[in-house]
Design an enzyme around this catalytic site. Structure first.
Site, PDB file in Angstrom:
ATOM      1  N   ARG A 180      38.481  31.246  46.506  1.00  0.00           N
ATOM      2  CA  ARG A 180      37.567  30.432  47.300  1.00  0.00           C
ATOM      3  C   ARG A 180      36.108  30.750  47.002  1.00  0.00           C
ATOM      4  O   ARG A 180      35.236  29.905  47.161  1.00  0.00           O
ATOM      5  CB  ARG A 180      37.882  30.610  48.793  1.00  0.00           C
ATOM      6  CG  ARG A 180      37.675  31.995  49.330  1.00  0.00           C
ATOM      7  CD  ARG A 180      38.407  32.229  50.650  1.00  0.00           C
ATOM      8  NE  ARG A 180      39.850  32.301  50.434  1.00  0.00           N
ATOM      9  CZ  ARG A 180      40.741  32.448  51.425  1.00  0.00           C
ATOM     10  NH1 ARG A 180      40.325  32.503  52.685  1.00  0.00           N
ATOM     11  NH2 ARG A 180      42.027  32.513  51.158  1.00  0.00           N
ATOM     12  N   LYS A 221      46.720  44.048  44.682  1.00  0.00           N
ATOM     13  CA  LYS A 221      48.013  43.481  45.033  1.00  0.00           C
ATOM     14  C   LYS A 221      49.092  44.560  44.955  1.00  0.00           C
ATOM     15  O   LYS A 221      49.038  45.445  44.099  1.00  0.00           O
ATOM     16  CB  LYS A 221      48.370  42.341  44.071  1.00  0.00           C
ATOM     17  CG  LYS A 221      47.506  41.106  44.218  1.00  0.00           C
ATOM     18  CD  LYS A 221      47.946  40.038  43.231  1.00  0.00           C
ATOM     19  CE  LYS A 221      47.035  38.831  43.300  1.00  0.00           C
ATOM     20  NZ  LYS A 221      47.142  38.106  44.569  1.00  0.00           N
TER      21      LYS A 221
END
Length: 513
Positions: free
Chosen positions: A361, A287
């Site tokens: 996910r 990030k």
């Protein structure tokens, strides 16, 4: 935790640090809400005039403190805004009561006892006020006020303000079964929401998969919930490639935690699955600066599931509820999963990892497949899954996706009923093609536009056939970075827990949707 009592005392005779009354926006200025008649009488019927002179309008969340006149045992009156006054013979909205009580409780930090004389016409009103006050009084102080080794022995670094110690509900009926049940439910629910908030706010050096699993295990023992923890060896043996792939870059190994609450007369089973990334660096797809500081909150979905299962057990709901906490820490290292790697999931499907920051996910996929094996009547997963959902719905609303339109509608209605903002979202079939992979069965990324819906389509691939499933993307409301409002604190909020518990209650009543 703030204590709650149903008081038989009148507002004028209650001995407390403060009295909380409601004030609403009327057509010609502020009006005093029901419940405050004795307080208004002590002001010679001019409480509304005094408040207007002080600038109060009755707007939602507005808090005005003023010294109590003679005739009241409490020294301070706290007038809290309820928003627009209802029509004659109308009732105040439960969420307005909840938010007003929360605002007042926050304004009374360090107080020992406060009487809440807000409109209480029914047990439902009492429940809303109790929930709001207990949630609004919350404060996370575990890491504040430690001993200062430089200062004289025993000195502390200031010390944080403490939450309001006791909430006394006035106008409630302590001997009425409905009021007693409402109070007991509010306490159990608020305690579990506040425990979830504590977990979300705990720094990632102290909360990681193993320590989270230990908290769940201890709570399970306390409340009669069976807990099973799969560690790295068990995950390898079971073939949980998603959990292992996400967690392999960290010194803290992943865990899959199953919590099982069962009721001997239950006819339905509800499975809840929570994303539990205890810290999300993004992995190799690191990030950028400015996006890491709050990533301890990426386990908010698992915290919500944990809290909902324990709350269901405490309330003795006539439904079986299983919770699956998919716990991992997503870190970059020489052992981390790389973009381009292919993982073999618990379902047997292979996934090409195009972005290691789309890790939630992957852990959810393994947990969804495992939950499906037990053939529950419905599965709901909860996750801080995509920034795209924040762009779509903002910071206060979570998205609801489902493979069953009626189930999606039921969850949306349930969320609205308990005062949690949500919005039904589609699962457009045309977006599935974007996840086609030339190497594996599916890629973990698809089209950028509609990214929140793409994530939902990915998860749907791992849900068992003929099982009603819904996905709650709580990326926006799970962690509040602004100033507190109503009963919502800064930091972890406990988003979706009230929806999950109410859904379990509806399922117990035979209304799964």
């Amino acid at each position: 935790m703030t204590a709650l009592t149903l008081s038989t005392a009148g507002a004028a005779t209650l001995r407390a640090d403060a009295l909380v009354v409601g004030v609403a926006k009327g057509a010609k200025g502020p009006v005093v809400a029901p419940g405050a008649e004795a307080v208004d009488k002590a002001f010679d019927g001019k409480l509304a005039d005094v408040l207007e002179t002080l600038g109060a309008s009755g707007a939602e969340g507005e808090v005005t403190k003023l010294p109590a006149p003679s005739g009241l045992k409490a020294p301070v009156v706290v007038a809290v805004g309820l928003g627009r006054a209802p029509e004659p013979d109308g009732a105040y909205d439960a969420e307005a009561l909840r938010r007003a009580a929360g605002s007042a409780a926050r304004a009374l930090s360090d107080a020992k006892k406060a009487g809440f004389a807000l409109p209480t016409e029914s047990a439902e009103d009492a429940a809303a006020i109790a929930e709001g006050a207990l949630l609004g009084a919350y404060a996370f102080t575990a890491y504040q006020g430690g001993e200062d080794k430089v200062a004289p022995k025993g000195a502390r670094n200031g010390g944080p303000k403490q939450p309001l110690a006791e909430v006394a509900l006035l106008g409630a009926k302590p001997r009425d079964k409905a009021f007693k049940a409402a109070a007991e439910r509010a306490v159990a629910l608020a305690e579990e929401i506040n425990r979830a908030r504590d977990l979300i706010n705990t720094p990632p050096n102290d909360l990681y998969p193993e320590s989270f699993a230990a908290v769940a295990t201890a709570a399970g023992k306390e409340h009669g919930v069976k807990v099973q923890v799969l560690d790295e060896k068990a995950l390898v043996k079971g073939g949980f490639g998603g959990l292992l792939g996400v967690g392999q870059g960290s010194a803290h190994g992943p865990r899959l935690v199953k919590l099982a609450y069962t009721h001997p007369k239950a006819e339905k089973t509800l499975a809840l699955v929570g994303k539990g990334i205890t810290y999300d660096s993004g992995g190799i797809s690191l990030k950028p600066a400015g996006h890491n500081e709050t990533m301890k909150c990426d386990m908010s979905g698992a915290a919500a599931v944990f809290a909902a299962v324990i709350a269901a057990a405490r309330l003795g709901l006539r439904v079986n509820v299983t919770g699956w906490l998919a716990l991992a820490e997503n870190m970059p290292s020489g052992n981390a999963t790389r973009p381009g790697d292919v993982l073999r999931m618990y379902s047997g499907k292979t996934v090409e990892v195009l972005n290691t920051d789309a890790e939630g996910r992957l852990v959810l996929a393994d947990a969804l497949t495992r939950a499906s094996e037990e053939n529950p009547d419905a599965i709901v997963d909860v996750a801080t899954l995509t920034g795209a959902m924040i762009l779509a719905l903002g910071n206060r609303t979570f998205g609801v996706m489902s493979n069953d339109d009626a189930f999606r509608t039921s969850i949306h209605e349930t969320a609205e009923e308990v005062g949690e903002a949500s919005w039904p979202m589609p699962l457009p079939a045309d977006l599935r093609k974007g996840m086609d992979s030339p190497t594996a069965d599916i890629a973990n990324m698809g089209e950028r536009m509609g990214g929140g819906l793409v994530a939902g389509l990915f998860l749907q691939e791992f849900v068992g056939e003929d099982i009603a499933w819904a996905h709650l993307d709580i990326a926006g409301p799970a962690f509040h970075e602004g100033a507190p409002y109503g009963y919502t604190p800064k930091g972890g909020t406990g988003s979706s827990i009230r929806t999950l518990v109410r859904l379990a209650e509806r399922t117990a009543d035979g209304d799964l949707g």
